[in-house]
Design an enzyme around this catalytic site. Structure first.
Site, PDB file in Angstrom:
ATOM      1  N   TYR A  53       0.827  -1.195   0.084  1.00 44.82           N
ATOM      2  CA  TYR A  53       0.089   0.114   0.071  1.00 44.82           C
ATOM      3  C   TYR A  53       0.874   1.257   0.007  1.00 44.82           C
ATOM      4  O   TYR A  53       1.855   1.405   0.942  1.00 44.82           O
ATOM      5  CB  TYR A  53      -1.104   0.080   1.215  1.00 44.82           C
ATOM      6  CG  TYR A  53      -2.056  -0.979   1.293  1.00 44.82           C
ATOM      7  CD1 TYR A  53      -2.283  -1.890   0.079  1.00 44.82           C
ATOM      8  CD2 TYR A  53      -2.892  -1.098   2.382  1.00 44.82           C
ATOM      9  CE1 TYR A  53      -3.259  -2.737   0.381  1.00 44.82           C
ATOM     10  CE2 TYR A  53      -4.115  -1.958   2.313  1.00 44.82           C
ATOM     11  CZ  TYR A  53      -3.901  -2.752   1.147  1.00 44.82           C
ATOM     12  OH  TYR A  53      -4.876  -3.873   1.408  1.00 44.82           O
ATOM     13  N   SER A 207     -13.638  -3.466   0.755  1.00 40.96           N
ATOM     14  CA  SER A 207     -14.521  -2.833  -0.062  1.00 40.96           C
ATOM     15  C   SER A 207     -15.924  -2.877   0.305  1.00 40.96           C
ATOM     16  O   SER A 207     -16.920  -3.253  -0.326  1.00 40.96           O
ATOM     17  CB  SER A 207     -14.496  -3.227  -1.522  1.00 40.96           C
ATOM     18  OG  SER A 207     -13.196  -2.654  -1.955  1.00 40.96           O
ATOM     19  N   PRO A 208     -16.543  -3.318   1.559  1.00 47.38           N
ATOM     20  CA  PRO A 208     -17.766  -3.419   2.116  1.00 47.38           C
ATOM     21  C   PRO A 208     -18.774  -2.566   1.451  1.00 47.38           C
ATOM     22  O   PRO A 208     -19.881  -2.767   1.654  1.00 47.38           O
ATOM     23  CB  PRO A 208     -17.701  -3.338   3.552  1.00 47.38           C
ATOM     24  CG  PRO A 208     -16.610  -2.348   3.814  1.00 47.38           C
ATOM     25  CD  PRO A 208     -15.633  -2.752   2.860  1.00 47.38           C
ATOM     26  N   LEU A 209     -18.443  -1.370   1.032  1.00 44.15           N
ATOM     27  CA  LEU A 209     -19.405  -0.352   0.367  1.00 44.15           C
ATOM     28  C   LEU A 209     -19.547  -0.451  -0.985  1.00 44.15           C
ATOM     29  O   LEU A 209     -19.854   0.602  -1.717  1.00 44.15           O
ATOM     30  CB  LEU A 209     -19.047   1.090   1.106  1.00 44.15           C
ATOM     31  CG  LEU A 209     -19.206   1.071   2.455  1.00 44.15           C
ATOM     32  CD1 LEU A 209     -18.771   2.594   3.156  1.00 44.15           C
ATOM     33  CD2 LEU A 209     -20.672   1.122   2.920  1.00 44.15           C
ATOM     34  N   GLY A 212     -17.345   2.175  -2.601  1.00 40.91           N
ATOM     35  CA  GLY A 212     -17.997   3.331  -2.445  1.00 40.91           C
ATOM     36  C   GLY A 212     -19.176   3.727  -3.013  1.00 40.91           C
ATOM     37  O   GLY A 212     -20.114   4.644  -2.779  1.00 40.91           O
ATOM     38  N   LEU A 214     -22.143   1.941  -2.934  1.00 39.97           N
ATOM     39  CA  LEU A 214     -23.408   1.678  -2.099  1.00 39.97           C
ATOM     40  C   LEU A 214     -23.727   3.187  -1.447  1.00 39.97           C
ATOM     41  O   LEU A 214     -24.833   3.036  -0.494  1.00 39.97           O
ATOM     42  CB  LEU A 214     -23.116   0.585  -1.239  1.00 39.97           C
ATOM     43  CG  LEU A 214     -23.161  -0.796  -1.949  1.00 39.97           C
ATOM     44  CD1 LEU A 214     -22.714  -1.984  -1.219  1.00 39.97           C
ATOM     45  CD2 LEU A 214     -24.679  -1.059  -2.324  1.00 39.97           C
ATOM     46  N   GLY A 216     -24.432   5.698  -2.400  1.00 42.17           N
ATOM     47  CA  GLY A 216     -25.432   6.373  -3.207  1.00 42.17           C
ATOM     48  C   GLY A 216     -24.416   7.559  -3.822  1.00 42.17           C
ATOM     49  O   GLY A 216     -25.435   8.540  -4.872  1.00 42.17           O
ATOM     50  N   LYS A 217     -23.508   7.886  -3.806  1.00 48.61           N
ATOM     51  CA  LYS A 217     -22.783   9.308  -4.158  1.00 48.61           C
ATOM     52  C   LYS A 217     -22.867   9.055  -5.793  1.00 48.61           C
ATOM     53  O   LYS A 217     -22.540  10.437  -6.462  1.00 48.61           O
ATOM     54  CB  LYS A 217     -21.627   9.234  -3.754  1.00 48.61           C
ATOM     55  CG  LYS A 217     -20.471   8.336  -4.249  1.00 48.61           C
ATOM     56  CD  LYS A 217     -18.964   8.742  -3.657  1.00 48.61           C
ATOM     57  CE  LYS A 217     -19.041   8.325  -2.222  1.00 48.61           C
ATOM     58  NZ  LYS A 217     -17.160   8.728  -1.689  1.00 48.61           N
TER      59      LYS A 217
END
Length: 327
Positions: A53, A207-209, A212, A214, A216-217
């Protein structure tokens, strides 16, 4: 924050983890310090990083912040080794590379041990027993307290975990496995998650969203300050901007409206409470975003909402994933 055991081990981790993928590249020291302090003050313990990283800068930055900002004893530091910046090789699971990489990680982190050490990916060109021996040596030497794997598919995980269990007391049990898992990516449910549940291995979703999406952005446009607008991260977000993902995001937004919460909270609560999940890893850009994610601690989704989200995001499972008698 609630603490959970990682798999069938004594290691306890906060049920939300803090990811550092962008540290040292897109996230500078000031923002990283705000993130770490916000996370720690909320009761978070699990910090996830890797030796690649930011080309090592993420570990170095985390090491600079430990002790001066947050006591080392309050953190569960997880890092990875095995991924290499070579487009022709990509993964090196040899014992020599892995142990050298661990020593380098410890030097950057400024600590003499990590709480959890993962093999970053499966290496098809190195005997698996050699790769796993590096985990055993790391734990027996005290340089790692627990061990796991990352990005292993179902048969790879089952093979690795079973090999380790055949010599208890000599080989270290796999504590965790890290893979992408969200309402937009449920592939782990086919074979990885059943294997992990059966073998007592905790799942750490990355990456549970949905990268990014999820939150809604991206429903109407791509925000200029988002990862989707970033030159090097736009290809990472793009796969989740299709019509199928859009229907799932709309369902998440509808559920959020009905519960008077945010889509982020709904999506994160859903994956956090899936069977076998120990702690989703959240990568926030700033402390404000992290605080929004950590607010999910007080939310438990009603069963009917979970069932509706399960239905709208259900992956296609065909033979042999289902029992043959169901065909």
């Amino acid at each position: 924050m609630e603490q959970r055991h990682l798999g069938r081990t004594g290691l306890r981790v906060s049920r939300i983890g803090l990811g550092t993928l962008t540290w040292g590249r897109d996230t500078d020291e000031h923002d990283a310090a705000d993130l770490l302090k916000t996370f720690w003050e909320a009761g978070g313990t699990l910090i996830d990083t890797a030796d690649v990283y930011g080309d090592g800068e993420a570990e170095y930055l985390l090491g600079r912040l430990i002790e001066g900002l947050v006591p080392r004893r309050d953190l569960v530091i997880s890092t990875k080794a095995g991924s290499v910046p070579d487009p022709d090789v990509r993964v090196d699971g040899s014992r020599g590379h892995l142990l050298a990489a661990l020593d380098a990680s410890l030097a950057r982190l400024g600590t003499d041990y990590v709480d959890l050490w993962h093999i970053h990916a499966y290496d098809p060109f190195t005997p698996l027993e050699e790769t796993l021996q590096a985990l055993d040596m790391a734990v027996s030497s005290g340089r790692a307290r627990y061990a796991g794997v990352s990005n292993f598919c179902g048969w790879q995980l089952a093979k690795a975990a079973t090999w380790q269990l055949t010599a208890p007391g000599t080989r270290t049990r796999l504590a965790g496995t890290q893979l992408e898992y969200s309402l937009l990516q449920r592939g782990v449910e086919r074979e990885v998650l059943p294997a992990a549940l059966d073998l007592g291995i905790g799942l750490l979703p990355s990456s549970p969203l949905g990268r990014g999406v999820l939150t809604g952005k991206y429903r109407n446009a791509t925000p200029p300050d988002s990862r989707g607008a970033s030159e090097h991260l736009a290809p990472f977000v793009a796969p989740y901007l299709d019509d199928t993902a859009g229907r799932i995001v709309d369902a998440v937004a509808t559920a959020a409206d009905g519960l008077a919460v945010t889509p982020l909270q709904v999506a994160l609560a859903w994956v956090r409470d899936r069977p076998g999940v120990a702690a989703p890893i959240v990568g926030a850009r700033n402390a404000q975003q992290l605080t929004a994610a950590l607010s999910v601690e007080a939310l438990s989704l009603p069963d009917e909402i979970c069932r509706a989200l399960d239905d709208v995001s259900a992956p296609v499972h065909r033979y042999p994933d289902h029992d043959w008698s169901m065909l």
